[in-house]
Design a protein around this motif. Structure first.
Motif, PDB file in Angstrom:
ATOM      1  N   ASP A 598       0.840  -1.191   0.000  1.00  0.00           N
ATOM      2  CA  ASP A 598       0.000   0.000   0.000  1.00  0.00           C
ATOM      3  C   ASP A 598       0.882   1.250   0.000  1.00  0.00           C
ATOM      4  O   ASP A 598       1.765   1.396   0.861  1.00  0.00           O
ATOM      5  CB  ASP A 598      -0.901  -0.004   1.232  1.00  0.00           C
ATOM      6  N   PRO A 599       0.712   2.171  -0.951  1.00  0.00           N
ATOM      7  CA  PRO A 599       1.547   3.388  -0.969  1.00  0.00           C
ATOM      8  C   PRO A 599       1.421   4.232   0.282  1.00  0.00           C
ATOM      9  O   PRO A 599       2.285   5.087   0.541  1.00  0.00           O
ATOM     10  CB  PRO A 599       1.028   4.138  -2.209  1.00  0.00           C
ATOM     11  N   ALA A 600       0.369   4.034   1.085  1.00  0.00           N
ATOM     12  CA  ALA A 600       0.220   4.825   2.307  1.00  0.00           C
ATOM     13  C   ALA A 600       1.160   4.359   3.413  1.00  0.00           C
ATOM     14  O   ALA A 600       1.334   5.081   4.406  1.00  0.00           O
ATOM     15  CB  ALA A 600      -1.223   4.759   2.794  1.00  0.00           C
ATOM     16  N   ARG A 601       1.772   3.191   3.290  1.00  0.00           N
ATOM     17  CA  ARG A 601       2.695   2.701   4.315  1.00  0.00           C
ATOM     18  C   ARG A 601       3.969   3.520   4.305  1.00  0.00           C
ATOM     19  O   ARG A 601       4.604   3.707   3.267  1.00  0.00           O
ATOM     20  CB  ARG A 601       3.023   1.226   4.096  1.00  0.00           C
ATOM     21  N   ALA A 602       4.346   3.997   5.475  1.00  0.00           N
ATOM     22  CA  ALA A 602       5.530   4.851   5.578  1.00  0.00           C
ATOM     23  C   ALA A 602       6.805   4.104   5.229  1.00  0.00           C
ATOM     24  O   ALA A 602       7.798   4.727   4.844  1.00  0.00           O
ATOM     25  CB  ALA A 602       5.635   5.432   6.986  1.00  0.00           C
ATOM     26  N   ALA A 603       6.799   2.772   5.354  1.00  0.00           N
ATOM     27  CA  ALA A 603       8.003   2.009   5.045  1.00  0.00           C
ATOM     28  C   ALA A 603       8.381   2.093   3.574  1.00  0.00           C
ATOM     29  O   ALA A 603       9.525   1.802   3.215  1.00  0.00           O
ATOM     30  CB  ALA A 603       7.826   0.548   5.453  1.00  0.00           C
ATOM     31  N   LEU A 604       7.450   2.496   2.717  1.00  0.00           N
ATOM     32  CA  LEU A 604       7.725   2.597   1.284  1.00  0.00           C
ATOM     33  C   LEU A 604       8.013   4.026   0.844  1.00  0.00           C
ATOM     34  O   LEU A 604       8.148   4.269  -0.361  1.00  0.00           O
ATOM     35  CB  LEU A 604       6.532   2.062   0.484  1.00  0.00           C
ATOM     36  N   HIS A 605       8.124   4.961   1.760  1.00  0.00           N
ATOM     37  CA  HIS A 605       8.230   6.375   1.396  1.00  0.00           C
ATOM     38  C   HIS A 605       9.651   6.828   1.126  1.00  0.00           C
ATOM     39  O   HIS A 605       9.875   8.014   0.911  1.00  0.00           O
ATOM     40  CB  HIS A 605       7.618   7.248   2.495  1.00  0.00           C
ATOM     41  N   GLY A 606      10.599   5.938   1.147  1.00  0.00           N
ATOM     42  CA  GLY A 606      11.957   6.302   0.759  1.00  0.00           C
ATOM     43  C   GLY A 606      12.737   6.950   1.882  1.00  0.00           C
ATOM     44  O   GLY A 606      12.220   7.209   2.979  1.00  0.00           O
ATOM     45  N   PRO A 607      13.998   7.228   1.645  1.00  0.00           N
ATOM     46  CA  PRO A 607      14.846   7.820   2.689  1.00  0.00           C
ATOM     47  C   PRO A 607      14.333   9.189   3.126  1.00  0.00           C
ATOM     48  O   PRO A 607      13.686   9.913   2.367  1.00  0.00           O
ATOM     49  CB  PRO A 607      16.222   7.928   2.006  1.00  0.00           C
ATOM     50  N   ALA A 608      14.654   9.525   4.371  1.00  0.00           N
ATOM     51  CA  ALA A 608      14.255  10.837   4.889  1.00  0.00           C
ATOM     52  C   ALA A 608      14.975  11.963   4.175  1.00  0.00           C
ATOM     53  O   ALA A 608      14.441  13.075   4.063  1.00  0.00           O
ATOM     54  CB  ALA A 608      14.531  10.900   6.394  1.00  0.00           C
TER      55      ALA A 608
END
Length: 934
Positions: A598-608
């Motif tokens: 799910d794109p809403a999962r923060a684990a998939l949001h890339g490096p900070a």
């Protein structure tokens, strides 16, 4: 040239009634023959007296000499009559009348019987293929009624046009000399001058806006540079991480909170609920008993102190931590802490463990290499007034990514609305002629108003622009490439996680715990009902699970192949859709794996680090349009509508020179068209540019909406970055013409493949060559990895996925590691009399090993190995008196002339290698003979 008359309604009616008439007249090139075409058959008995030709000069009218009917065998030519005339006519207009003769045989005035009077005559000219000449002289134009005026083409503005009009009136009306402003003629002159001034300005503006160098409007420049693929930007909003703190755990629903830094507001980038946990406000870093532990630059892991009960950490992959130095390592005072030693990292994995020696529960966390520490972070030190152990650095949780900008609807404000105009009312008229889908003739029909132009309007965002605050421009978050990369990494581990869970079920079954209902449902999803029906899962779960474990690879071969294809698609940049590919994963591997995509999962949001460096050229306005009467009718901004279909609800936002935002919707083909008369609601944010680049600790307030009895504190350890002002037009004009030559978008030649492969992170250099296989070209790409002599398989997959979408049609891509050439290098070294021979040998071996002169990052394709470079490097070591290279050649290959020529040359796809590892002699051999010393 035939000049046949078009049949109108009367012609059709006359033909239907059986009447005859002249349909057309053509002239022979010699101008002595006229060919008449009639509606029906040519009547018999026609002679020269039945034809009368009249022109502008009666004395020169041609006479008909002979009349010949040409019925022929073709029924379509039954109405042809050929007339021989003399003298030939000129290019003037002539009229031919078909008449009946009187009793004396002379031409009469009435048409013959059976001919329709309107079609008993026709006009023609003898010069149908010639210019309009009269006796070889061009026909003179009639003299003008008035003298030709002298036009002043330099009269372009109101004053000059008014003067020109008054001067003209002086010539045409000599007696009118009134110049008073209240005079009616003067008023008309001034009105005409005003209209001319507007037309002149419009002509100049159109001519100026047609070229990039002269365009003055920002919208025109943006559209010009779009043609050369230059993404002109309108600025970008700043972002920062805001760390929250509260005395008690509290959950803030999405849309109920925002932050404030002075007069500037910041809102969360993602509309998600945020849980503030007091234990995450200050998390200690574990030192493992070291009094002066320092995390070096490039670190991607750390250990966090975990507590009992309410102090227990509830971190998850995807959470952001801000590592911060809070004390001075020497003085122990907060004022002496290095404020530049602060960095945000996004966790990719975590593991709970325990330091049994000191009895401390821990959470070991890791983060992406893109978030690797950019500085050495001091964790613990001994210092301060009492020379005591100090916790110099801590980690801050409860971090929320916030972006500069505020919504006018915050606090219950009403959204702006605009109504899409309705089409003008239709007018009654004649329906279209009978055809497929058209009504039958007769009666009236409601026709669209004339002219039938498409309904177009460009609404303006009311609250944006100067002197008000500009609209917020924000790049998409998470970035599609980061999201796709995270999904690919998740898919790569699906099979391994399934195998690990299956092993855990087998281990539990061996301990006497059979699979429960949830585990059985998962096994049915994974292997299928048919496979489980053949196994004694209920009677003997150990045997059944052991069979599934042993045959895991074979039973799931097709599923794993499909999984690999989906992962490759994600690595190419394609974001997997949870409703499509996610549904497929749920049916094959379980719902848990599908939810992880799910794109809403923060684990998939890339490096900070990527979140704090927004690219303004990817930014889109933070504007949304909704139609309240239509469920789910949401209109989103796009850069253009070229890829939009008739059902895509999208619009393009264009900022003018005053910062006003104009919305351009589709036309029904490229982008959906709002329904006529529909009311759309606009929701947007205001605040953009460098005004949002506030410093660290500037965000101090949390504004809550609809939440009572909650105290939440906020601070931003890191400054807000990324705020960019709109790109100046002068810079756009200077850069845009060269944009097409700066970016390589397609691979055509071998050099293109090598250049694009070199852009992949982790690739030091790439080489490529095109090879004809007999049926197609194959691009063979060799990869030289950074930091390792052999490119890992993961890096090769990334390069292959990078080149596949940009390869030339008809080219196949094959990616492999660089061809390493192991070397045999022999030296004879004489040590100084006072030097220890063993120390000299160790220094020479270290210098010529994989961490010295032959480090993988110091060598790349076709790097020559020079005898002089080796000699100079060894001779510069302490304790070396002299050095001589006795052998330099390729290992396992015949000796060449490298030693005699002083250089060993390599091919374009070869990289030299000398590991000097006695356990792996195939990776290069170093032979040393040390003389002298002691």
């Amino acid at each position: 040239m035939n000049t046949e008359r078009t049949l109108d309604a009367r012609a059709r009616d006359a033909r239907a009634a059986g009447l005859n008439g002249i349909d057309g007249i053509s002239v022979d090139p010699g101008r002595r023959r006229l060919i008449l075409t009639l509606f029906g058959p040519a009547p018999e008995g026609l002679g020269p007296a039945n034809f009368r030709i009249r022109g502008p000069v009666p004395a020169r009218d041609p006479r008909v000499l002979t009349v010949t009917t040409d019925p022929g065998a073709d029924p379509d030519r039954a109405g042809r009559i050929v007339l021989e005339v003399d003298p030939p006519g000129d290019v003037s207009r002539y009229r031919l009348d078909l008449v009946r003769t009187d009793p004396r045989g002379r031409p009469g005035t009435e048409p013959p019987d059976g001919f329709d009077p309107p079609f008993a005559h026709a006009e023609f000219t003898f010069g149908q293929d010639c210019p309009a000449l009269l006796d070889g002289v061009p026909e003179p134009c009639p003299p003008p009624a008035f003298p030709e005026p002298v036009i002043d083409y330099l009269a372009k503005d109101y004053a000059s046009l008014r003067r020109a009009l008054l001067e003209r009136l002086t010539l045409t009306l000599p007696r009118w000399d009134e110049r008073h402003a209240a005079d009616l003629m003067v008023t008309l002159v001034e009105l005409l001058a005003y209209a001319g001034d507007e037309l002149s300005w419009q002509q100049d503006a159109v001519a100026a806006e047609a070229y990039l160098d002269t365009a003055r409007l920002r919208t025109s420049v943006r559209r010009h540079v779009r043609l050369v693929d230059y993404p002109m930007h309108e600025g970008c909003a700043a972002r920062t991480f805001v760390c929250l703190d509260s005395d008690t755990p509290v959950t803030l629903p999405a849309g109920t909170f925002r932050f404030r830094a002075g007069e500037e507001h910041f809102e969360p980038v993602t509309a998600q609920d945020v849980t503030v946990r007091p234990a995450h406000a200050r998390i200690g870093l574990w030192h493992w008993g070291a009094p002066d532990l320092v995390l070096p630059a490039g670190t991607t892991r750390a250990a966090l102190r975990d507590g009992p009960g309410a102090a227990r950490l509830a971190l998850r992959p995807g959470d952001v931590l801000v590592l911060e130095e809070v004390l001075g390592a020497a003085t122990g005072r907060p004022a002496d802490a290095d404020r530049t030693h602060r960095q945000a990292v996004r966790l990719t994995s975590l593991r709970r463990t325990r330091d049994a020696l000191y009895g401390q529960d821990l959470v070991e966390v890791e983060w992406d290499e893109a978030d690797a520490l950019a500085f050495p972070l001091c964790v613990t030190a001994v210092g301060g007034p009492h020379c005591a152990p100090l916790d110099v650095a801590v980690a801050r949780g409860n971090a929320v990514l916030a972006e500069h900008g505020t919504s006018p609807t915050w606090g219950g404000g009403e959204p702006d609305r605009f109504t899409w105009p309705a089409p003008p009312p239709g007018t009654p008229g004649c329906p279209c002629p009978p055809a497929s889908g058209c009504p039958e003739p007769g009666g009236t029909a409601d026709l669209p108003a004339y002219p039938p132009l498409p309904l177009r309007t460009t609404p303006t965002v009311p609250g944006a622009g100067r002197p008000a605050r500009p609209a917020t421009w924000s790049p998409p978050f998470p970035a599609p490439e980061d999201l796709a990369r995270g999904q690919a990494a998740r898919l790569d581990g699906v099979a391994a996680r399934a195998e690990a869970r299956l092993a855990a079920l087998l281990h539990a079954a061996l301990a006497g715990t059979p699979p429960d209902a949830e585990a059985l449902a998962w096994l049915r999803t994974l292997f299928g009902e048919a496979v489980l029906r053949r196994l004694p899962l209920a009677a003997d779960p150990v045997t059944a699970l052991r069979t599934l474990t042993d045959g895991f690879a074979g039973l799931l071969a097709r599923k794993r192949a499909r999984l690999a294809r989906l992962a490759r698609r994600a690595r190419c940049g394609y974001v997997l859709d949870p409703d499509e590919e996610g549904w497929e994963i749920a049916q094959s591997w379980g719902a848990a794996e599908a939810r992880a995509l799910d794109p809403a999962r923060a684990a998939l949001h890339g490096p900070a680090a990527h979140a704090l460096t927004p690219d303004p050229r990817l930014a889109l306005p933070a504007v949304r349009a909704t139609a309240p009467g239509e469920e789910g009718a949401l209109w989103l901004p796009r850069r253009d509508l070229l890829d939009s279909g008739p059902a895509d609800r999208a619009f393009v936002a264009e900022a003018d020179d005053d910062g006003l935002l104009h919305l351009r919707f589709g036309d029904g083909r490229a982008g959906a068209l709002p329904a006529p008369g529909a009311t759309l609601e606009l929701r947007y944010r205001l605040g953009n540019g460098t005004a949002g680049n506030v410093g660290a600790e500037a965000v101090t307030e949390v504004e809550l909406q609809g939440i009572q009895g909650v105290s939440v504190r906020a601070r931003n350890p890191l400054p807000a970055t990324g705020g960019t002002d709109p790109e100046p037009l002068a810079r756009v004009r200077a850069r845009a013409p060269y944009e097409a030559t700066r970016r390589l978008l397609r691979a055509v030649t071998a050099e293109d493949y090598a250049a694009l492969a070199g852009e992949v992170p982790g690739v030091q250099r790439a080489g490529a060559r095109l090879r004809w296989t007999g049926s197609w070209y194959e691009a063979r790409v060799a990869v030289d990895a950074l930091g390792t002599p052999q490119a890992p398989g993961r890096l090769l997959d990334e390069v292959r996925d990078r080149l596949h979408p940009v390869r030339r049609i008809g080219h196949e891509v094959r990616v492999g590691p660089a061809r390493t050439v192991p070397l045999r290098l022999a030296l004879c070294v004489e040590a100084e009399p006072g030097a220890v021979a063993g120390h000299v040998r160790a220094a020479v071996a270290r210098l010529l090993g994989p961490r010295g002169l032959f480090h993988p990052d110091a060598l790349t394709f076709a790097t020559p190995v020079r005898v002089s470079a080796v000699t100079a490097a060894v001779a510069g070591l302490p304790g070396v008196r002299s050095v001589r290279v006795t052998a330099l050649e390729r290992l396992f290959e015949p000796s060449g002339d490298a030693l005699r020529e002083g250089v060993l040359l390599l091919r374009p796809d070869e990289v030299p290698r000398l590991d000097a590892d006695p356990a792996r002699p195939e990776n290069g051999v170093l032979e040393l003979r040390i003389g002298g010393g002691r």
